[in-house]
Every structure is written in C-alpha cells, then in structure tokens.
Design an enzyme around this catalytic site. Structure first.
Site, PDB file in Angstrom:
ATOM      1  N   ASN A   1      -6.342   4.175  57.064  1.00 36.26           N
ATOM      2  CA  ASN A   1      -5.402   5.232  57.459  1.00 36.26           C
ATOM      3  C   ASN A   1      -5.665   6.517  56.674  1.00 36.26           C
ATOM      4  OD1 ASN A   1      -3.732   4.164  59.501  1.00 36.26           O
ATOM      5  ND2 ASN A   1      -2.688   2.871  58.013  1.00 36.26           N
TER       6      ASN A   1
ATOM      7  N   HIS B   1      -0.318   6.487  65.253  1.00 34.93           N
ATOM      8  CA  HIS B   1       1.044   6.569  64.715  1.00 34.93           C
ATOM      9  C   HIS B   1       1.882   7.621  65.445  1.00 34.93           C
ATOM     10  CE1 HIS B   1       0.003   4.428  60.656  1.00 34.93           C
ATOM     11  NE2 HIS B   1      -0.336   3.733  61.735  1.00 34.93           N
TER      12      HIS B   1
ATOM     13  N   ARG C   1      -0.852   5.957  46.596  1.00 34.02           N
ATOM     14  CA  ARG C   1       0.150   5.924  47.665  1.00 34.02           C
ATOM     15  C   ARG C   1       1.556   6.164  47.106  1.00 34.02           C
ATOM     16  NH1 ARG C   1       1.439   1.006  52.010  1.00 34.02           N
ATOM     17  NH2 ARG C   1       3.350   1.923  52.830  1.00 34.02           N
TER      18      ARG C   1
ATOM     19  N   CYS D   1      -5.835   0.572  65.048  1.00 36.72           N
ATOM     20  CA  CYS D   1      -4.503   0.455  64.454  1.00 36.72           C
ATOM     21  C   CYS D   1      -3.806  -0.757  65.042  1.00 36.72           C
ATOM     22  CB  CYS D   1      -3.705   1.724  64.753  1.00 36.72           C
ATOM     23  SG  CYS D   1      -2.065   1.736  63.999  1.00 36.72           S
TER      24      CYS D   1
ATOM     25  N   TYR E   1       6.732   4.600  64.245  1.00 39.62           N
ATOM     26  CA  TYR E   1       6.546   5.789  63.412  1.00 39.62           C
ATOM     27  C   TYR E   1       7.269   7.018  63.973  1.00 39.62           C
ATOM     28  CZ  TYR E   1       3.133   3.394  60.505  1.00 39.62           C
ATOM     29  OH  TYR E   1       2.530   2.525  59.623  1.00 39.62           O
TER      30      TYR E   1
END
Length: 447
Positions: free
Chosen positions: A150, A202, A96, A172, A257
């Site tokens: 995700n 998102h 990440r 989510c 988001y």
C-alpha cells in the site's frame, strides 16, 4: 507439467506470508511454483527466519515440492524469477504509527493509506518499488510484478508513469472482502455473487451486484443500510453504520474506506478516542504481530493460524494466487485489480491506474469498460486520482512544493496551512526514509 516457476516475495518476513504460502499450496496442481524466495532487509531477518521456518513446515505437511529460500540478497532472489510479489513496509509499523498519530494532533484523520498517512506511505514506498523494477529489468525482464504494498493505487500509478514496466498489477483484498461480505448478508456462497467494481484502490465502488446472474444491487444496499445489521466491513476499519437514505440515494455500494470521506467527523472522533485508550491501529497491529510471531515459532504449527484473519489482510492469498494462476494459465476469468485504465472508466485519464474488473489473460489484465462513473461519486474519485498523481510525482522528484500540493488537495486535509504544518513535521519524523527530500540522508531501508 511445464517448467517449475520461480517466485520472489519482497517483504517475505511479513506476517501475511503464510497466507501466500497457503494459496500456493492450494493451487500447486495448476500453478507449479518450484521455488519461493522470501526476501527481507537485515532489520527483518528474525521475522524472515520465523516465517520461513513456518512456510517450510507448511509445504512439507502439504507434501508439495516447493523449495523455500530465505535471503537478504534481493538481487539473488530476483534472478530468473517468473513472478515477483511485493508486500513490504518501509520503516515498519513504527513509521505507520507516526503516520497515524501526527495528523491527529492537527485534527486530521491519520490512516495508513488515506490522507496524510497515505501520502507519506507513498513517499517512502515509491522510490523502493522503482529501485526493485530497475533490478527486475536487469535480472528478470520477463517477470510479472504483483504489488500488494500500500498505497497500491498510488504505487501502480507511479510504476505506470515513471517506468517502462508493463507487466505490473496492483492488488488489494478490499473487493474480494466486499464480495464475501455481500455473500454473508445474502446468506449464500461467495461464488454465486458477482460485483461490477470500478474506481480506485481504497476508493472502489460496487456499481452492480448480481446473485446467480440476477441483479440484486438495490436489495444489497437495503441490507447494508439496515441499522441492525453489520455492513460490508473490514477488521481494520470500525463499522459505524450508514445513514440508510444516503446509501439508497447513492445507488452504488461503497467500500469500507469510504467511511473516511463520507463520515469524516465520526471516524476522526473514533481515531482520537482509540489513540487515547487502546492505541492507533498501528499500535494494535504491533501487539497482534507479536502474538502471531509467537504462534509462528511453534515447531508443531504447520498451517496458517486462524488468528491471522484478525489482521486487515484476510483473503490476500486467494486474491494473489488466483491472479497469478490466471495469468500463468491464461484463464480469462474476471478479477478486480489495479491496472492501466485504457478507457475503461471514461472520466479517468487512459494512462492512469484504476481498480476495475478485468479479464485476466497471459498478457495481463484487460479492463472491462464501465463508461462513466455515476455523477454522485465521480468527483471524489477524480479528486483522489489527482492526489495520487501529484503524490507520485512528489515521491519521484523529492520536490517539497509538489508534496505540499498533494497534501493540500487531499479531501481529508482542511487547509494549506495545516497541510504545511503536517508536511513539515512528518518530513522530519520520516527523514531517515525520505532521501529524495534530504539528499544528504542515508539510503532508504530496503535497498
């Protein structure tokens, strides 16, 4: 009581697992999980053992007869399971961090599930999900797959397009977080608030907001737009406020988001500054994780520690366990989930994954039709859906040119040339976990 259920959690060593255990304990009277199998890969063995020990203390303190099993053998965990939940991260937080830092070098937002970072998380994750489904088809063909991993929308898209697994739901915590945020703004209990959600993971909008059945959308937008108030936000996304006239003109409630798309320059500046000072979000989370696992080691700890809510995943236990209980009990209540569109949103293909309010039944989610999205948001949603579809194809095929198209059509990427430069660097950085692009590379972690 009916037969006791078996649940397998892939990525059981996650710091979020105590959320899930807490949710199962709270609902044991209606969701009789007798066995919870926590699965991880060898690299996650230490965390799995720490989390597993806490989970055992939690169920013992609660006095519920849930057996906690820890294993590195995914197939053993899946055999005969009724529900399978997935919450893993291929490559860990180190991957990440690369997703976040590399794009910043090119003046592009680096974020876990949006833009180039979201693409690469999908490229790493989708092959592993498809492999899990192959095991499920053999070992637990009637089980439901509840995916938290995700990018949940892209993952659900890939499952619907490239497998025969119909019993899949993407989940989510953003919608439940938005509802909690609206309730806080209104100063009321969250169960009095209802929001008509529609869009993508998102990329979901609150089309209408109701308090005790009375529409209060305009009032809520006014509250969110107020410069002196903190809006509907999340721990992992900085709250920069909104231009009040923009929100009032939009006439629907954006999710946190959306800041990456409507406030790109500000969010990029914020990320660049953070990367130089406190670190990217992945690097901050790495420190949070260290602190959490130190807490989890305490033999006297037998509850989910409140510090876990500093992660971006607050309310996951409620969302996940409410969904599983509603399927098991055929509750027919309304929850926002990622599922096959089936015409619920007119401007999205019926076979695609969308995030929309659904009636949750024993046969799964039944999407509630909303018609077309407002024209002001429709195009952005369609563009992200195109990105998800092309990205899923690239993840399955390992085709370089398809991956380049996916990278380029994402609205956060400014040009095909920059897209190619980022793609090349990120492919090399993640080579270990992208065997479909490097056929000679070793098998992806997690298999």
């Amino acid at each position: 009581m009916d037969k006791r259920l078996k649940m397998a959690t892939i990525g059981g060593g996650s710091s979020y697992t105590p959320e899930l255990v807490e949710g199962l304990i709270k609902r044991y009277h209606e969701l009789p999980v007798g066995e919870l199998w926590l699965v991880d890969i060898p690299e996650g063995k230490e965390k799995l053992e720490i989390v597993g020990a806490l989970a055992k203390r939690m169920v013992e303190k609660a006095g519920v007869p849930i057996e906690i099993h820890l294993t590195l053998d995914r197939r053993r965990a899946l055999e005969g399971a009724d529900f399978v939940t997935t919450q893993f991260r291929v490559g860990g937080l180190e991957a990440r961090a690369k997703d976040e830092r590399i794009p910043l070098k090119y003046g592009v937002i680096g974020q876990e599930t949006n833009g180039p970072g979201g693409l690469f998380k999908g490229l790493r994750t989708i092959p592993v999900i498809l492999d899990i489904i192959r095991d499920m088809e053999e070992l637990c063909p009637d089980a439901w797959l509840i995916n938290f991993t995700n990018p949940a929308g892209m993952v659900t898209e890939a499952v619907l397009r490239y497998t025969k697994q119909e019993k899949v739901v993407g989940l989510c915590n953003v919608p439940i977080g938005m509802r909690m945020g609206v309730a806080k703004l209104l100063g009321v209990d969250a169960d009095r608030v209802h929001i008509d959600f529609a869009g993508l993971n998102h990329m979901v909008f609150g089309l209408h907001v109701y308090l005790d059945g009375v529409e209060v959308t305009e009032k809520v937008i006014d509250l969110v737009a107020h410069p002196d108030r903190s809006g509907v936000t999340m721990k992992n996304i900085v709250d920069l406020g909104w231009e009040p006239d923009f929100l009032k003109g939009l006439k629907v409630l954006p999710c946190p988001y959306h800041r990456y798309y409507y406030q790109t320059d500000k969010m990029l500046a914020e990320e660049l500054e953070a990367a130089k000072t406190k670190g990217t979000r992945a690097e901050v989370v790495q420190q949070l994780e260290k602190e959490l696992f130190e807490l989890y080691k305490d033999p006297n700890l037998a509850i989910k520690p409140p510090q876990l809510e500093q992660r971006g995943g607050a309310y996951y236990s409620d969302a996940a366990c409410s969904l599983i209980s509603s399927i098991y009990n055929d509750k027919r209540d309304i929850q926002p989930v990622n599922t096959r569109n089936n015409g619920a949103i007119a401007s999205i293909p019926p076979e695609s994954a969308v995030e929309v309010n659904c009636v949750i039944t024993k046969d799964g989610p039944k999407p509630i039709a909303v018609g077309d999205l407002p024209v002001a948001v429709r195009g952005l949603v369609q563009q992200i859906k195109s990105f998800e579809r092309v990205a899923a194809e690239a993840a399955v095929t390992g085709d370089y040119q398809t991956a380049l198209v996916a990278m380029t059509i994402n609205p956060l990427v400014p040009s095909d040339t920059i897209a190619k430069q980022m793609l090349d660097e990120m492919l090399e950085a993640h080579k270990e976990h992208l065997p479909q692009f490097f056929k000679q590379a070793k098998t992806v972690a997690g298999n």
